[in-house]
Design a protein around this motif. Structure first.
Motif, short mmCIF file in Angstrom:
data_model
loop_
_atom_site.label_atom_id
_atom_site.label_comp_id
_atom_site.label_asym_id
_atom_site.label_seq_id
_atom_site.Cartn_x
_atom_site.Cartn_y
_atom_site.Cartn_z
N UNK A 150 0.86 -1.18 0.00
CA UNK A 150 0.00 0.00 0.00
C UNK A 150 0.89 1.23 0.00
N UNK A 151 0.69 2.10 -0.99
CA UNK A 151 1.46 3.34 -1.05
C UNK A 151 0.55 4.51 -0.74
N UNK A 152 1.14 5.59 -0.28
CA UNK A 152 0.39 6.79 0.11
C UNK A 152 -0.21 7.45 -1.13
N UNK A 153 -1.51 7.37 -1.28
CA UNK A 153 -2.19 7.94 -2.44
C UNK A 153 -2.07 9.46 -2.50
N UNK A 154 -1.83 10.10 -1.35
CA UNK A 154 -1.72 11.55 -1.31
C UNK A 154 -0.31 12.04 -1.66
N UNK A 155 0.65 11.14 -1.70
CA UNK A 155 2.02 11.52 -2.05
C UNK A 155 2.12 11.73 -3.56
N UNK A 156 3.03 12.60 -3.98
CA UNK A 156 3.23 12.79 -5.42
C UNK A 156 3.64 11.48 -6.09
N UNK A 157 3.28 11.32 -7.35
CA UNK A 157 3.60 10.08 -8.09
C UNK A 157 5.08 9.75 -8.02
N UNK A 158 5.94 10.76 -8.11
CA UNK A 158 7.39 10.53 -8.04
C UNK A 158 7.78 9.89 -6.71
N UNK A 159 7.20 10.37 -5.61
CA UNK A 159 7.51 9.81 -4.29
C UNK A 159 7.00 8.38 -4.17
N UNK A 160 5.80 8.12 -4.69
CA UNK A 160 5.25 6.76 -4.63
C UNK A 160 6.13 5.80 -5.44
N UNK A 161 6.52 6.21 -6.62
CA UNK A 161 7.37 5.37 -7.47
C UNK A 161 8.72 5.15 -6.81
N UNK A 162 9.27 6.17 -6.20
CA UNK A 162 10.57 6.05 -5.52
C UNK A 162 10.50 5.08 -4.36
N UNK A 218 8.28 -3.39 4.56
CA UNK A 218 8.35 -2.12 5.28
C UNK A 218 8.81 -1.00 4.35
N UNK A 219 8.36 0.22 4.64
CA UNK A 219 8.79 1.37 3.87
C UNK A 219 10.07 1.95 4.48
N UNK A 220 10.53 3.07 3.95
CA UNK A 220 11.77 3.68 4.41
C UNK A 220 11.69 4.14 5.87
N UNK A 221 10.49 4.37 6.36
CA UNK A 221 10.30 4.78 7.76
C UNK A 221 10.08 3.57 8.66
N UNK A 222 10.31 2.38 8.13
CA UNK A 222 10.14 1.11 8.86
C UNK A 222 8.70 0.88 9.33
N UNK A 223 7.76 1.40 8.55
CA UNK A 223 6.35 1.14 8.80
C UNK A 223 5.92 -0.01 7.90
N UNK A 224 5.17 -0.95 8.46
CA UNK A 224 4.69 -2.07 7.64
C UNK A 224 3.69 -1.55 6.61
N UNK A 225 3.96 -1.83 5.34
CA UNK A 225 3.10 -1.34 4.25
C UNK A 225 2.56 -2.47 3.37
N UNK A 226 2.87 -3.69 3.73
CA UNK A 226 2.37 -4.80 2.92
C UNK A 226 3.06 -6.10 3.30
N UNK A 227 2.99 -7.04 2.36
CA UNK A 227 3.58 -8.35 2.61
C UNK A 227 3.81 -9.07 1.29
N UNK A 228 4.67 -10.04 1.31
CA UNK A 228 4.84 -10.92 0.17
C UNK A 228 4.63 -12.34 0.66
#
Length: 62
Positions: free
Chosen positions: A8-20, A47-57
């Protein structure tokens, strides 16, 4: 086998940030691929760069 990655990516973040962030997650996971047997039942949190769980594989039977 089937490999499933859900993030799950932050929908409010700019597309560049989501892609990064998604690119960082994929590079990190890809770099650690050799640590896993990749058999059905394997999986882990993602986990994302802030070490928050954002999904799973997970690996499932196809």
């Amino acid at each position: 086998m089937k490999f499933v990655l859900e993030v799950t990516v932050d929908e409010d973040a700019p597309a560049r940030d989501r892609a990064g962030e998604l690119g960082r997650i994929l590079r990190y996971w890809g770099g650690n691929l050799h640590h896993y047997a990749l058999e059905p039942g394997d999986g882990s949190a993602v986990y994302d760069a802030a070490y928050q769980e954002v999904g799973a594989w997970r690996v499932v039977s196809s």
